[in-house]
Design an enzyme around this catalytic site. Structure first.
Site, PDB file in Angstrom:
ATOM      1  N   HIS A  14      10.837 107.587  20.746  1.00 40.23           N
ATOM      2  CA  HIS A  14      11.150 106.666  19.662  1.00 40.23           C
ATOM      3  C   HIS A  14      12.407 107.144  18.944  1.00 40.23           C
ATOM      4  CE1 HIS A  14      10.147 103.324  17.135  1.00 40.23           C
ATOM      5  NE2 HIS A  14      10.023 104.045  16.028  1.00 40.23           N
TER       6      HIS A  14
ATOM      7  N   CYS B 185      14.023 100.473  20.328  1.00 34.16           N
ATOM      8  CA  CYS B 185      14.063 101.212  19.062  1.00 34.16           C
ATOM      9  C   CYS B 185      15.432 101.822  18.798  1.00 34.16           C
ATOM     10  CB  CYS B 185      12.986 102.291  19.048  1.00 34.16           C
ATOM     11  SG  CYS B 185      13.128 103.503  20.375  1.00 34.16           S
TER      12      CYS B 185
ATOM     13  N   ASP C 168      12.053 103.185   9.383  1.00 29.47           N
ATOM     14  CA  ASP C 168      11.881 102.823  10.786  1.00 29.47           C
ATOM     15  C   ASP C 168      12.097 101.318  10.943  1.00 29.47           C
ATOM     16  OD1 ASP C 168      11.251 102.540  13.410  1.00 29.47           O
ATOM     17  OD2 ASP C 168       9.314 103.538  13.312  1.00 29.47           O
TER      18      ASP C 168
END
Length: 652
Positions: free
Chosen positions: A452, A408, A468
């Site tokens: 994250h 991520c 995202d």
């Protein structure tokens, strides 16, 4: 020069050395190597000296060592205060004391040092798993103390250990009483814990690979209890440090810079919840994006909408919060924040910069550039993985155009870099996403593996928007968690839990026990103590009332304990024949007839009948009835009544 002092063999020295080892074991990973080495050497020397009868070191040697220890600790830690320096100093003092142990008094001092070391371990770790070691260590030190004072007359080893264990268990009610009633300090003692003892999570900087390293840990980061229904997975973004500065490889949080606060327009229904965080040694409060209400004295919201505590979280901490998943944040962008959101290093990442300029020229606005980037992540062969290849100096160029394998932080960093190159203010947000609902405890568990990173871009009239990029590459990461998003070959914690319902239930049950421990024991502070006492009927308790209550409770406890011990060790009750015989003996003493030391009851009554002719008839009858009741095959009630009658009419 005085001659060296001779040493005598000490009872219980081996036990005491073992007890010191048990008590010091939790501290050994935190001690400097020289302290561990010297402590082990002191224990080994004292044991060998005791076995071989070596003399103790001269007094001047002990004084030199005594002066050197605090200087060494001070030179290592720059202080003698705090958990790290204090425990190192205590361990070293135990080693110094071993150099002058001559008798049970010195060994008793060492035993109390061992007790202090055991309880000092709680300043490092208050988890429930530390409790068994503390109890076992306390029992073992108590056994060593018993062996020191009782010597070999204290019984076999098993008996000593059982007796020490029983004493430890018997002390638990008193410990519970003191825990509940002893006046609590306004600030919890656990605040003394050092940063090294805290289980650190997210930091204030991010490099490729750091969050993926954190994600292989299954440790709990925090737990959340919602007042209403659980928010859907797409809204479970727990906001942590916001990273604005980029040096070409590393993203960092601005330090020592003041930015104007930005307004937030709240929309939709709020979410009320209580979050309980594990120690991190960081001030971040991982609130649900975006926090709208919080305790004023316990937290504040920064200009980039992160919730921060005024102190480092070195203990389990809890807050009642409110968040609004729907919001418009920073519709008007201050110029200083805009400049920070567009900052790029002078050189590096030429292909990423060119991509940003190209996309802006093609689409003309921030939304178009963002959608084009997400489409590229979605349609081209990008891979979401915990084990991406190592990247060189122009890491984002290599990731976007060559390797295309990342976690991520790779996607968030690359997306933010391209958006800035396109002239769109952007930043990286780190935190956690998702969580596992525990149906047994009724709360959400967020683990370190849920760490994250995502991006935020600023759009005129709409403020800061969350984007995202991971959701474009691996949408199952957002909806179902990390395990569903990566291949089965990758080391993701929790696979066994996912595959086995039985194991999953066991893990969740254990987490409920740990949560109870944190809530009821670790976080039992002055406010909770007052609340408990009020529920018990004490209105507006103060320190005086606490002291009187504790004194009364201790008095009641020791009174009950004394009565119990008196009852347990009471003289055994005698049966009726024995009681009646004792009454006859007391009456015959008045005539000077006393039973001999080895004379049985029947022989005594026979002799008494011979020495007291006027009582011979009754004594012979009493002797016969006593023998029948005591030794006969089946005692008769009529015989017992006859014996009572004869004894009652006996007048000596």
């Amino acid at each position: 020069m005085p001659a060296p002092e001779a040493t005598t063999r000490l009872d219980g020295l081996g036990w005491l050395l073992a007890a010191l080892a048990v008590a010091a074991a939790p501290h050994l990973p935190h001690l400097p190597p020289w302290a561990t080495l010297l402590s082990v050497a002191a224990c080994g020397w004292r044991w060998t000296a005791d076995r071989r009868g070596w003399p103790l070191p001269p007094r001047w040697v002990r004084l030199v060592v005594l002066a050197a220890v605090p200087l060494a600790v001070l030179g290592t830690y720059r202080t003698l205060n705090g958990v790290e320096a204090g425990t190192a100093f205590l361990v070293m003092m135990a080693g110094v004391k071993l150099l002058e142990t001559r008798g049970s008094r010195d060994l008793t001092v060492l035993a109390f040092i061992a007790y202090f070391l055991l309880y000092a371990a709680l300043l490092r770790d208050q988890r429930l798993l530390a409790l068994p070691w503390l109890l076992v260590g306390t029992a073992f030190v108590t056994a060593a103390l018993m062996r020191v004072h009782a010597g070999r007359d204290g019984g076999p080893t098993r008996q000593v250990l059982l007796r020490a264990g029983a004493l430890t268990l018997q002390s638990l009610p008193l410990a519970l009483l003191l825990f509940v009633l002893f006046p609590r300090l306004p600030g919890p003692v656990w605040g003394l814990a050092s940063g090294e003892s805290a289980r650190t999570g997210l930091g204030d900087e991010m490099m490729p690979g750091e969050i993926s390293d954190l994600s292989v840990s299954g440790n709990v980061a925090f737990r959340v209890r919602f007042d209403g229904p659980l928010p859907p997975p797409a809204q479970r973004y727990w906001r942590g440090p916001v990273l604005h500065e980029f040096d070409g490889r590393k993203w960092t949080r601005p330090r020592g810079q003041a930015f104007p606060l930005q307004e937030v327009e709240l929309r939709g229904e709020p979410v009320d919840y209580v979050i309980t965080m594990e120690p991190t040694d960081r001030p971040w409060i991982l609130a649900l994006d975006i926090p709208s209400q919080w305790p004023d004295r316990e937290a504040f919201r920064t200009y980039d909408f992160q919730l921060v505590a005024p102190r480092r979280l070195t203990e389990v901490s809890s807050w009642r919060l409110r968040s609004h998943p729907q919001f418009v944040a920073g519709a008007v962008l201050p110029e200083s924040v805009r400049r920070k959101g567009l900052q790029l290093p002078p050189e590096g990442h030429p292909r990423s910069r060119a991509l940003g300029r190209e996309l802006m020229a093609r689409h003309g606005d921030a939304i178009g550039v963002a959608q084009a980037l997400l489409t590229m992540f979605r349609e081209q062969p990008f891979v979401y993985t915990l084990d991406p290849p190592r990247l060189a100096e122009n890491a984002m160029d290599e990731f976007l155009f060559d390797t295309r394998r990342g976690f991520c932080e790779h996607y968030a960093a690359a997306f933010t870099l391209v958006m800035r190159a396109a002239g769109v203010p952007a930043r990286v947000v780190t935190g956690y996403q998702g969580g596992e609902f525990n149906p047994i405890g009724g709360y959400l568990i967020v683990r370190q593996s849920d760490a994250h990173a995502w991006s935020e871009i600023w759009v005129a009239g709409r403020g800061w928007l969350r984007v995202d990029p991971t959701a474009a590459v691996a949408p199952e990461r957002i909806e179902r968690g990390l395990i569903a998003a990566v291949s089965e070959a990758e080391p993701v914690p929790g696979r066994l839990r996912e595959a086995s319902p039985l194991w999953s239930r066991a893990v969740l049950t254990w987490d409920v026990v740990n949560d109870f421990w944190n809530e009821r024991v670790v976080r039992y502070n002055a406010a909770r103590q007052m609340n408990l006492l009020e529920r018990l009927g004490l209105r507006d308790p103060d320190w005086r009332a606490l002291g009187l209550g504790m004194a009364a409770s201790l008095a009641a406890f020791f009174t009950a304990l004394s009565l119990y011990l008196a009852w347990r060790h009471r003289e055994p009750s005698r049966d009726w024949p024995a009681r009646l015989h004792a009454l006859v003996v007391r009456r015959l003493r008045r005539r000077g007839v006393v039973p001999g030391a080895t004379e049985g009851p029947v022989a005594f009554l026979e002799r008494a009948a011979a020495e007291c002719p006027d009582l011979a008839t009754d004594l012979e009858a009493i002797r016969g009835l006593y023998a029948a009741l005591r030794y006969g095959p089946q005692p008769l009630d009529a015989d017992l009544r006859r014996l009572k009658h004869l004894v009652n009419r006996l007048r000596a």
